[in-house]
Design an enzyme around this catalytic site. Structure first.
Site, PDB file in Angstrom:
ATOM      1  CB  CYS A  64      -0.923   0.004   1.214  1.00  0.00           C
ATOM      2  SG  CYS A  64      -2.155   1.348   1.183  1.00  0.00           S
ATOM      3  CB  CYS A  71      -4.285   3.727   7.479  1.00  0.00           C
ATOM      4  SG  CYS A  71      -4.823   4.586   5.977  1.00  0.00           S
ATOM      5  CB  CYS A 124      -3.520  -0.709   7.984  1.00  0.00           C
ATOM      6  SG  CYS A 124      -3.578  -1.933   6.654  1.00  0.00           S
TER       7      CYS A 124
END
Length: 431
Positions: A173, A177, A180
């Site tokens: 990714c 975040c 996650c």
């Protein structure tokens, strides 16, 4: 309550209810009365619907509602009392219109299959699902074993099929975040042909819906790998529903032009409408403005007839935020709101890449967020309890992941042992 029809004979009532029943069974429009014509439209909405409709006769009213739903427009119903004409005029609903209703509905289903993506495929899925449920119920009535609880590790009953599968085909990714729960602990990605083999196995085992996720699914081969799998699932396997969950940052209009016709639903993650909050969460990338891209993608979805959804994870940074006005402005067909979830080895524990303990909200804070947004009709909440055992998750090696014990315990790959043998250790709760 507070509505009714006066002045109709039994014949008219049977015709109206029969038409609505058939339309509900085939198209699932989310509207209780598809045959009524007392409606209010915004001018620009009416123009777009009229320009796109191809039906002849009274069935065009049904097509208008089906197309409105597909395009993501808000539809509301207000109860009225209808009184049939008493002195002047005759109904234009003659014998020819009544006789042509079944064929008109079939034509509408064909239109949906040709032009409306997942709504057309959904028409067939609804009929298949109705037959499947009837068959399954009959089987349960004659087989007491189907009602007995299954021991851990035992093979699942024949009635358990992977109807809906979330395929996390990549862990990589471009966002970071903090909460996650499917992190980049591996860079492995199956070759396209192997992925297709596994997807075909799932379809043969009963899969009707596939959702591609990650990681960030558009990261691999700039979205080409994802696009080819989407195309294969719709064009070759004929799945009723093909969807994607993405952070949106790498999506381009060129991708829509190439692969959009085979995609039914695109969900974009958005946890806040404040850029500072998004940065605190980790939902950002260099030279990327998350919110601008969100609005751009919503326009592309409307242009290329892809249903637009938004996913939000409620956490300590956003649980007090009011996002209602922005969500209503974007007008997604669904807004899924998740509670921040801890998964050992992913976002908590010594061996994890993320440490989301500081992002977790209490059940009371999660309910507070939901209450604050109660006026948003498309909101669908997903608590931690529901998330742990109600999803079939397939990882990058096509192994089902059991999250019920607070960690992701992988099964053996379906490519090696088949779907039925792998699914028994998925932790999936069909109920």
């Amino acid at each position: 309550e507070g509505c009714g029809v006066y002045g109709w004979d039994l014949r008219r009532k049977v015709i109206s209810r029969g038409a609505n029943f058939l339309a509900q069974l085939l198209l699932r429009p989310g509207v209780s009365d598809l045959t009524g014509s007392f409606r209010l439209y915004k001018r620009e909405v009416l123009q777009r619907l009229v320009d796109s409709c191809t039906s002849k006769g009274y069935v065009f009213q049904m097509e208008m509602m089906v197309r409105a739903r597909h395009l993501g427009y808000s539809i509301g119903e207000v109860p009225i009392t209808f009184v049939d004409r008493m002195f002047y005029g005759d109904s234009k609903l003659g014998g020819s219109e009544i006789g042509s209703l079944p064929s008109s509905l079939i034509t509408l289903v064909k239109i949906a299959l040709t032009h409306l993506g997942h709504l057309g495929q959904l028409a067939l899925a609804n009929v298949r699902g109705f037959i499947f449920r009837r068959t399954l119920d009959a089987g349960r009535d004659t087989n007491d074993e189907a009602e007995k609880p299954r021991a851990a590790g035992a093979a699942p009953p024949e009635s358990v099929v992977p109807v809906s599968v979330n395929y996390h085909f990549t862990r990589r990714c471009n966002y970071k975040c903090g909460f996650c729960f499917h992190t980049a602990i591996s860079s492995f990605v199956l070759p396209l042909e192997e992925a297709k083999r596994g997807l075909r196995m799932l379809q043969e085992a009963g899969m009707q819906k596939v959702n591609f996720s990650g990681g960030e699914p558009f990261l691999e081969q700039r979205g080409r790998l994802l696009g080819e799998m989407v195309r294969f699932c719709k064009e070759t396997l004929g799945l009723p529903s093909v969807s994607i969950v993405s952070n949106g940052s790498l999506i381009t209009e060129e991708w829509f032009q190439t692969y959009g016709e085979w995609l039914d639903i695109l969900a974009v993650s958005c946890d806040s409408f404040d850029e500072a909050t998004n940065r605190a969460i980790g939902r950002h990338a260099p030279r990327s403005h998350h919110l601008d891209k969100l609005y751009q993608i919503s326009e592309w979805c409307a242009r290329y007839r892809v249903a637009f959804k938004i996913n939000t994870v409620v956490n300590t940074h956003n649980w007090q935020e009011d996002m209602a006005d922005q969500i209503l402005d974007l007008n997604p067909c669904r807004w899924k709101v998740f509670q921040c979830l801890l998964i050992g080895g992913e976002n908590c524990g010594e061996d994890s890449l993320r440490h989301a303990e500081t992002f977790v909200v209490t059940d009371e804070q999660f309910r507070s967020f939901l209450d604050r947004h109660s006026r948003v009709e498309c909101l669908v909440p997903e608590s931690n309890e529901k998330m742990r055992d109600s999803y079939l998750i397939l990882d990058e090696r096509m192994r089902f992941l059991d999250c019920t014990r607070g960690r992701k315990e992988p099964s053996r790959s379906i490519l090696d042992v088949g779907v039925a043998n792998a699914i028994c250790s998925s932790g999936f709760d069909e109920a």
